[in-house]
Design an enzyme around this catalytic site. Structure first.
Site, PDB file in Angstrom:
ATOM      1  NE  ARG A  16      -1.904  -2.250   3.281  1.00  0.00           N
ATOM      2  CZ  ARG A  16      -2.268  -2.656   4.489  1.00  0.00           C
ATOM      3  NH1 ARG A  16      -3.413  -2.249   5.006  1.00  0.00           N
ATOM      4  NH2 ARG A  16      -1.489  -3.456   5.202  1.00  0.00           N
ATOM      5  CB  THR A  79       1.815 -11.412  11.035  1.00  0.00           C
ATOM      6  OG1 THR A  79       0.435 -11.800  11.066  1.00  0.00           O
ATOM      7  CG2 THR A  79       1.915 -10.034  10.392  1.00  0.00           C
ATOM      8  N   GLY A 140      -7.018  -4.918  12.878  1.00  0.00           N
ATOM      9  CA  GLY A 140      -7.690  -6.067  13.461  1.00  0.00           C
ATOM     10  C   GLY A 140      -8.470  -5.611  14.688  1.00  0.00           C
ATOM     11  CD  GLU A 155      -5.976  -8.889  10.843  1.00  0.00           C
ATOM     12  OE1 GLU A 155      -5.450  -7.995  10.184  1.00  0.00           O
ATOM     13  OE2 GLU A 155      -5.894  -8.940  12.096  1.00  0.00           O
ATOM     14  CG  ASN A 170      -3.529  -6.837  17.015  1.00  0.00           C
ATOM     15  OD1 ASN A 170      -2.710  -6.628  17.907  1.00  0.00           O
ATOM     16  ND2 ASN A 170      -3.295  -7.666  15.994  1.00  0.00           N
ATOM     17  CE  LYS A 352      35.125  21.070  -4.181  1.00  0.00           C
ATOM     18  NZ  LYS A 352      35.745  20.473  -5.357  1.00  0.00           N
ATOM     19  CE1 TYR A 388      37.037  19.031 -13.416  1.00  0.00           C
ATOM     20  CE2 TYR A 388      35.252  20.354 -14.318  1.00  0.00           C
ATOM     21  CZ  TYR A 388      35.902  19.124 -14.188  1.00  0.00           C
ATOM     22  OH  TYR A 388      35.405  18.029 -14.824  1.00  0.00           O
ATOM     23  NE  ARG A 441      43.428  46.701 -10.470  1.00  0.00           N
ATOM     24  CZ  ARG A 441      43.653  47.534  -9.469  1.00  0.00           C
ATOM     25  NH1 ARG A 441      44.174  48.717  -9.693  1.00  0.00           N
ATOM     26  NH2 ARG A 441      43.361  47.157  -8.265  1.00  0.00           N
TER      27      ARG A 441
HETATM   28  C1  UD1 Z   1      -1.471  -6.352  11.360  1.00  0.00           C
HETATM   29  C2  UD1 Z   1      -2.394  -7.230  12.214  1.00  0.00           C
HETATM   30  C3  UD1 Z   1      -3.616  -6.419  12.632  1.00  0.00           C
HETATM   31  C4  UD1 Z   1      -3.162  -5.180  13.379  1.00  0.00           C
HETATM   32  C5  UD1 Z   1      -2.153  -4.376  12.573  1.00  0.00           C
HETATM   33  C6  UD1 Z   1      -1.573  -3.284  13.439  1.00  0.00           C
HETATM   34  C7  UD1 Z   1      -2.166  -9.531  11.375  1.00  0.00           C
HETATM   35  C8  UD1 Z   1      -2.781 -10.605  10.562  1.00  0.00           C
HETATM   36  N1  UD1 Z   1      -2.827  -8.393  11.445  1.00  0.00           N
HETATM   37  O1  UD1 Z   1      -2.178  -6.014  10.183  1.00  0.00           O
HETATM   38  O2  UD1 Z   1      -4.468  -7.185  13.450  1.00  0.00           O
HETATM   39  O3  UD1 Z   1      -4.308  -4.388  13.697  1.00  0.00           O
HETATM   40  O4  UD1 Z   1      -1.085  -5.207  12.112  1.00  0.00           O
HETATM   41  O5  UD1 Z   1      -0.762  -2.405  12.720  1.00  0.00           O
HETATM   42  O6  UD1 Z   1      -1.129  -9.751  11.965  1.00  0.00           O
HETATM   43  N2  UD1 Z   1       5.251  -8.958   7.943  1.00  0.00           N
HETATM   44  C9  UD1 Z   1       6.285  -9.842   7.771  1.00  0.00           C
HETATM   45  N3  UD1 Z   1       6.074 -10.967   7.062  1.00  0.00           N
HETATM   46  C10 UD1 Z   1       4.871 -11.278   6.530  1.00  0.00           C
HETATM   47  C11 UD1 Z   1       3.815 -10.365   6.714  1.00  0.00           C
HETATM   48  C12 UD1 Z   1       4.030  -9.217   7.428  1.00  0.00           C
HETATM   49  O7  UD1 Z   1       7.399  -9.614   8.232  1.00  0.00           O
HETATM   50  O8  UD1 Z   1       4.758 -12.347   5.911  1.00  0.00           O
HETATM   51  C13 UD1 Z   1       5.503  -7.725   8.711  1.00  0.00           C
HETATM   52  C14 UD1 Z   1       5.315  -6.497   7.870  1.00  0.00           C
HETATM   53  O9  UD1 Z   1       6.527  -6.106   7.264  1.00  0.00           O
HETATM   54  C15 UD1 Z   1       4.849  -5.478   8.893  1.00  0.00           C
HETATM   55  C16 UD1 Z   1       4.152  -6.315   9.953  1.00  0.00           C
HETATM   56  O10 UD1 Z   1       4.567  -7.635   9.752  1.00  0.00           O
HETATM   57  O11 UD1 Z   1       5.941  -4.807   9.486  1.00  0.00           O
HETATM   58  C17 UD1 Z   1       2.630  -6.222   9.860  1.00  0.00           C
HETATM   59  O12 UD1 Z   1       2.206  -6.646   8.586  1.00  0.00           O
HETATM   60  P1  UD1 Z   1       1.061  -5.886   7.793  1.00  0.00           P
HETATM   61  O13 UD1 Z   1       0.873  -6.588   6.505  1.00  0.00           O
HETATM   62  O14 UD1 Z   1       1.323  -4.456   7.765  1.00  0.00           O
HETATM   63  O15 UD1 Z   1      -0.182  -6.217   8.729  1.00  0.00           O
HETATM   64  P2  UD1 Z   1      -1.531  -5.378   8.870  1.00  0.00           P
HETATM   65  O16 UD1 Z   1      -2.411  -5.699   7.743  1.00  0.00           O
HETATM   66  O17 UD1 Z   1      -1.230  -3.960   9.115  1.00  0.00           O
HETATM   67 CA    CA Z   2       0.590  -2.745   9.135  1.00  0.00          CA
END
Ligand code: UD1
Ligand code: CA
Length: 464
Positions: A16, A79, A140, A155, A170, A352, A388, A441
């Site tokens: 996004r 996540t 969430g 979610e 969350n 510089k 230069y 000059r």
């Molecule tokens: C997540 C939570 C949501 C919460 C929100 C808060 C889940 C399913 N949802 O949603 O409940 O309200 O955060 O901000 O957890 N990431 C990884 N690997 C992955 C996926 C994500 O490292 O496979 C990392 C992303 O880089 C990011 C973080 O996890 O830093 C959260 O992922 P994101 O996709 O932003 O979750 P949200 O949809 O915001």
């Molecule tokens: Ca997020």
């Protein structure tokens, strides 16, 4: 905190954001987003810290602070999947595990600490940090039972209208008993609208198995902001910038209009410094005390010592301004320059790799590049170092006490000896001995009456 480990999730691209740069690398107050979260987590002095990386892993790993281990999540399957990758790096760790998101940079160390303490006090298996938001869209939702205890997290995309009406969200920050997390992760499935392994499912799974789940609600909901878009990024920037400015004001810096003053997180400023609106103070800049920054300067990775004055609309990059020196208005200090104590660099002067000793004055309209200028040298208006030749750069050395008249060019490499005078309009092509006069000059010729005669002839020509 003893017996504490931290996992920070930072593998996602951040679709996004609509960016070719991984989300956690986007900067807030001049610092990659991830480093805000990591810094706040490290403030708890965990025994072990793991960052889960994936997108642009090399770049992300490159900025991890010492003591932070990277866990690579090759494919970003959600996540919960990311949490598993992080756990693998913790080996047989059995203590409390703080898990946070690399995209919630505003959550502070105090808030993390409160969550961990509440978790430990309750002896919970899973503790989730929640917040009440006026606009919970996208997050969430926390679904509590009749007794008020947290049952599950749904979610936004999977929520019913009734669930979406819940304003408790969350934050994506949890404290786990490591063993409880490990067990629950095995049961996470991908039956949801996004087909991902949701870490949030760990709550319902733990509950079902008879474990204890604790909801810890932050009293600082403004910290909960998750950065998913550039709009969120700008909002976070505003909050961090306000915090940074407040920290400086509390330590004795006058900021005339904090809403119009842009100071990066890594900047240091001494007491009794006064900052006017429109200043951008960035990178690892260090500013002493009693410094005055008049409106509209851009300062990057530079040092300004006590009592320095920047009169406004100046750009200072990777340079040093010594005690009591005056810069501007409209000066440009390019990288590698140093302006000595009580020296002056004025209107439309560009430096510089220019080292100006104490007391040098270059007040107007000059280019001074690849040059070393001694004490108390006066640089007249319009002085140019011709450094230069289209292929290489050469040095101009001007020794102590030299007086350089206006409109002088130094054809480098060239050295001007101590105490000498360079007459206005001179093109200096060879070294000048100490205490000499250099003048190139061509002698002036006055033709008496020439102008009058010329006028008359021109007038005659017009009539004819
Ligand atoms: C997540 C939570 C949501 C919460 C929100 C808060 C889940 C399913 N949802 O949603 O409940 O309200 O955060 O901000 O957890 N990431 C990884 N690997 C992955 C996926 C994500 O490292 O496979 C990392 C992303 O880089 C990011 C973080 O996890 O830093 C959260 O992922 P994101 O996709 O932003 O979750 P949200 O949809 O915001
Ligand atoms: Ca997020």
């Amino acid at each position: 905190v003893k017996g504490l480990a931290v996992i920070v999730l930072a593998a996602g691209l951040g679709t996004r954001m609509k960016s070719s740069t991984a989300k956690v690398l986007h900067q807030i107050a001049g610092r990659p987003m991830l480093l805000h979260t990591l810094g706040n987590a490290l403030a708890l002095k965990p025994e072990k810290t793991v960052a889960v990386v994936g997108h642009q892993a090399e770049k992300v790993i490159g900025l991890l602070p010492e003591g932070v281990t990277a866990a690579i999540q090759k494919e970003q399957l959600g996540t919960a999947h990311a949490a598993s990758a992080g756990l693998k790096k913790l080996g047989g760790f059995t203590g409390a595990l703080l898990l946070c998101s690399g995209d919630t940079p505003l959550l502070g160390a105090d808030t993390f600490r409160r969550l961990v303490q509440a978790h430990q006090k309750a002896g919970a298996d899973v503790s989730v940090l929640t917040a009440h938001l006026a606009d919970p869209a996208g997050y969430g939702r926390i679904i509590r039972g009749g007794d008020g205890s947290v049952q599950r997290i749904v979610e936004h995309k999977d929520a019913t209208a009734a669930e979406r009406a819940v304003h408790e969200i969350n934050t994506g920050t949890y404290c786990f008993k490591a063993s409880a997390l490990k067990r629950a992760l095995k049961e996470v499935r991908t039956e949801n609208s996004q087909g991902e392994f949701y870490l949030t499912d760990v709550v319902a799974i733990t509950k079902k198995r008879g474990g204890t789940v604790l909801g810890v609600t932050t009293d600082r909901p403004e910290e909960a902001l998750g950065i998913n878009s550039r709009v969120d990024l700008a909002n976070a920037e505003k909050t961090v910038r306000r915090r940074v400015n407040e920290r400086h004001m509390r330590s004795g810096v006058t900021i005339i209009d904090p809403d119009a003053t842009y100071i990066d997180a890594g900047v240091m400023i001494g007491a009794d410094t006064v900052i006017h609106p429109g200043n951008h103070i960035t990178g690892e800049t260090v500013i002493g005390s009693g410094v005055a920054l008049f409106p509209g300067n851009f300062i990057l990775d530079s040092t300004l010592k006590d009592g320095a004055v920047v009169k406004g609309y100046s750009v200072i990059e990777s340079s040093c301004v010594d005690e009591g020196a005056q810069i501007g208005p409209f000066s440009h200090l390019r990288p590698g320059s140093r302006v000595g104590a009580a020296a002056r660099v004025g209107n439309f002067v560009e430096l510089k790799k220019a080292l100006l000793a104490e007391g040098v004055k270059a007040s107007h309209l000059s280019y001074l590049g690849d040059t070393v200028i001694g004490r108390d040298v006066n640089i007249g208006a319009g002085t140019i170092t011709c450094n230069y030749d289209g292929f290489n750069k050469y040095q101009t050395i001007i020794e102590d006490g030299v007086f350089v008249g206006s409109d002088t060019q130094f054809i480098a490499p060239v050295r001007v000896g101590r105490g000498s005078v360079v007459a206005a309009g001179t093109t200096v092509t060879k070294d000048v001995p100490a205490d000499a006069l250099a003048i190139s000059r061509s002698p002036q010729v006055n033709r008496e009456g020439w102008a009058r005669k010329n006028r008359q002839e021109k007038a005659k020509g017009k009539k004819a």
